[in-house]
Design a protein around this motif. Structure first.
Motif, PDB file in Angstrom:
ATOM      1  N   MET A 104       8.737  -6.085   4.181  1.00 44.47           N
ATOM      2  CA  MET A 104       8.197  -5.277   5.284  1.00 44.47           C
ATOM      3  C   MET A 104       9.284  -4.719   6.196  1.00 44.47           C
ATOM      4  O   MET A 104       9.003  -3.839   7.018  1.00 44.47           O
ATOM      5  CB  MET A 104       7.262  -6.132   6.150  1.00 44.47           C
ATOM      6  N   LEU A 105      10.510  -5.227   6.095  1.00 39.93           N
ATOM      7  CA  LEU A 105      11.536  -4.930   7.099  1.00 39.93           C
ATOM      8  C   LEU A 105      11.775  -3.433   7.277  1.00 39.93           C
ATOM      9  O   LEU A 105      11.895  -2.939   8.403  1.00 39.93           O
ATOM     10  CB  LEU A 105      12.841  -5.628   6.708  1.00 39.93           C
ATOM     11  N   THR A 138       1.958 -17.023   0.354  1.00 37.69           N
ATOM     12  CA  THR A 138       2.671 -17.943  -0.543  1.00 37.69           C
ATOM     13  C   THR A 138       4.178 -17.684  -0.571  1.00 37.69           C
ATOM     14  O   THR A 138       4.937 -18.563  -0.982  1.00 37.69           O
ATOM     15  CB  THR A 138       2.116 -17.823  -1.983  1.00 37.69           C
ATOM     16  N   SER A 139       4.589 -16.504  -0.150  1.00 46.83           N
ATOM     17  CA  SER A 139       6.031 -16.181  -0.117  1.00 46.83           C
ATOM     18  C   SER A 139       6.323 -15.385   1.152  1.00 46.83           C
ATOM     19  O   SER A 139       6.536 -14.171   1.114  1.00 46.83           O
ATOM     20  CB  SER A 139       6.439 -15.389  -1.361  1.00 46.83           C
ATOM     21  N   LYS A 140       6.308 -16.104   2.274  1.00 48.73           N
ATOM     22  CA  LYS A 140       6.429 -15.447   3.590  1.00 48.73           C
ATOM     23  C   LYS A 140       7.766 -14.745   3.767  1.00 48.73           C
ATOM     24  O   LYS A 140       7.836 -13.627   4.276  1.00 48.73           O
ATOM     25  CB  LYS A 140       6.228 -16.481   4.710  1.00 48.73           C
ATOM     26  N   THR A 141       8.850 -15.407   3.358  1.00 47.85           N
ATOM     27  CA  THR A 141      10.179 -14.806   3.557  1.00 47.85           C
ATOM     28  C   THR A 141      10.320 -13.517   2.770  1.00 47.85           C
ATOM     29  O   THR A 141      10.808 -12.499   3.271  1.00 47.85           O
ATOM     30  CB  THR A 141      11.279 -15.796   3.139  1.00 47.85           C
ATOM     31  N   ARG A 142       9.893 -13.577   1.490  1.00 47.68           N
ATOM     32  CA  ARG A 142       9.981 -12.377   0.658  1.00 47.68           C
ATOM     33  C   ARG A 142       9.126 -11.255   1.223  1.00 47.68           C
ATOM     34  O   ARG A 142       9.523 -10.086   1.232  1.00 47.68           O
ATOM     35  CB  ARG A 142       9.552 -12.703  -0.777  1.00 47.68           C
ATOM     36  N   ALA A 143       7.926 -11.610   1.726  1.00 43.34           N
ATOM     37  CA  ALA A 143       7.029 -10.606   2.300  1.00 43.34           C
ATOM     38  C   ALA A 143       7.658  -9.967   3.537  1.00 43.34           C
ATOM     39  O   ALA A 143       7.593  -8.747   3.730  1.00 43.34           O
ATOM     40  CB  ALA A 143       5.693 -11.243   2.650  1.00 43.34           C
TER      41      ALA A 143
END
Length: 399
Positions: free
Chosen positions: A25-26, A16-21
């Motif tokens: 993870m970075l 639901t929040s790919k960018t935040r995920a």
């Protein structure tokens, strides 16, 4: 709620929040990739050094004399040959080792080989050198100071146009006949063992204008007698110099152990630096999970009002944190494997060594993945525990 249900819920939450995920993870991605690349390069360097030391000879003993100590005498070549003859049980062969100062010339080119050495007829046995064409330096060449040389395939192909046998090289004003071509061991590359010129050590001392030989290569009879052989050489040197600081005796095994120790320390430091990124990634996961708990306070209240226990809430958020970290670890592993191959090829080109490779090991991958999951679980526990302790009435009132 089962573990599988918690895992599926975690994946849904991440979707639901790919960018935040991805941003979360970075740190894990960079840390895992860095660790895999560093370990792969370290393994490649270690493997390359082992191959090089094996080519030196398993029973090699190197003697370097740096001064005269308390004595006006010095150990001569004859003294070292006498020592080998007196101890046939422990010492098999000997070659003086003289680095030649100067250059070599053909009719067209002037060049300085990477290895420009004066050696004896036993050098080939000590260093496991094999002939591709012709012969190696012989005793008669050393005794009579005959102007003959043995060259590597790079010298043959680059400066003598191939088929170099019986051609001549001008070395410091003297014409030397090529009597042998060494077997190619490094794809005929510059800067390798294929880029060398060997002459009798007696000629080398004459070219250098100094009859003293300060480096000797010896071969022990076996790896089992290496310690005794080293002790015999050291005892003989001490008898002359009365000072153990003016000479150094090392076996190939000791040199390899020293290099392994240095590489191990270097790798530990580099991995520790890379691990800082994993720590930052863990803090990022903890931060985002705290935000997630705040955002889903009403959801937690509803679940608790329907009978969910503290352990259920805690495990849900711990599994979500672990899943986030694990996915980051998988992406980091893929990135690290790709970078290992690419960086390994670049390093090999920089070192002019086509045999160098950096392939990630299964152990490095498994450890990197395990650490990434562990970081997610450890750093996700605090937010999960906070969620589990929420009062259901207060949680349902949260807006």
């Amino acid at each position: 709620m089962s573990i599988m249900q918690s895992f599926q819920l975690a994946l849904k939450s991440l979707a639901t929040s790919k960018t935040r995920a991805l941003l979360t993870m970075l740190g894990i991605i960079i840390g895992v990739a860095a660790v895999i690349v560093i370990v792969s390069l370290g393994d490649g360097m270690t493997s390359m050094m082992e191959d090089q030391f094996n080519s030196m000879g398993a029973n090699l003993i190197q003697v370097s004399i740096t001064g005269r100590g308390d004595s006006s005498r010095t150990v001569t070549v004859d003294d070292m040959y006498e020592l080998v003859e007196q101890n046939p049980t422990y010492l098999a062969s000997l070659s003086p080792y003289v680095m030649v100062s100067g250059s070599a010339k053909t009719d067209v080119d002037t060049f300085v080989p990477t290895s420009f050495l004066g050696v004896s007829e036993e050098y080939a046995q000590i260093r496991n050198k094999k002939m591709q064409e012709g012969r190696f330096i012989q005793y008669i060449d050393v005794a009579r100071m005959q102007n003959v040389c043995v060259i590597g395939t790079y010298i043959e192909n680059e400066y003598l146009g191939g088929n170099a046998l019986n051609k001549t090289l001008n070395i410091n004003g003297y014409k030397y006949t090529v009597v042998g071509i060494l077997e190619e061991t490094a794809d005929g590359e510059k800067g390798t063992d294929d880029d060398q010129v060997l002459i009798p050590y007696t000629n080398a001392t004459r070219l250098n204008g100094n009859s003293t030989v300060n480096i000797f290569l010896l071969s022990g009879t076996s790896s089992e007698t290496a310690v005794q052989a080293r002790s015999i050489v050291e005892t003989r040197l001490f008898q002359t110099y009365q000072d153990s600081d003016v000479y150094m005796v090392m076996t190939s095994a000791e040199i390899m152990d020293m290099m392994d120790s240095m590489m191990g320390t270097l790798m530990l430091v580099l991995v520790a630096i890379a691990a800082i990124s994993l720590l930052v990634g863990g803090i990022g996961i903890m931060n985002i999970m705290l935000v997630s708990v705040t955002e889903r306070t009403r959801e937690i209240g509803i679940r608790k009002s329907l009978g969910a226990k503290r352990g259920d809430i805690r495990s849900q958020f711990v599994i979500e944190a672990g899943t986030t970290s694990a996915i980051g670890g998988v992406i980091g592993i893929v990135l690290g494997c790709i970078l290992s191959v690419v960086v390994g090829q670049l390093v090999g080109q920089m070192m002019d060594n086509s045999d160098f490779s950096a392939s990630p090991s299964f152990a490095a991958i498994a450890i990197a993945f395990g650490v990434s999951v562990a970081i997610g679980v450890v750093f996700g526990y605090l937010p999960a525990n906070n969620a589990a302790k929420l009062n259901p009435i207060d949680a349902l009132r949260y807006d």
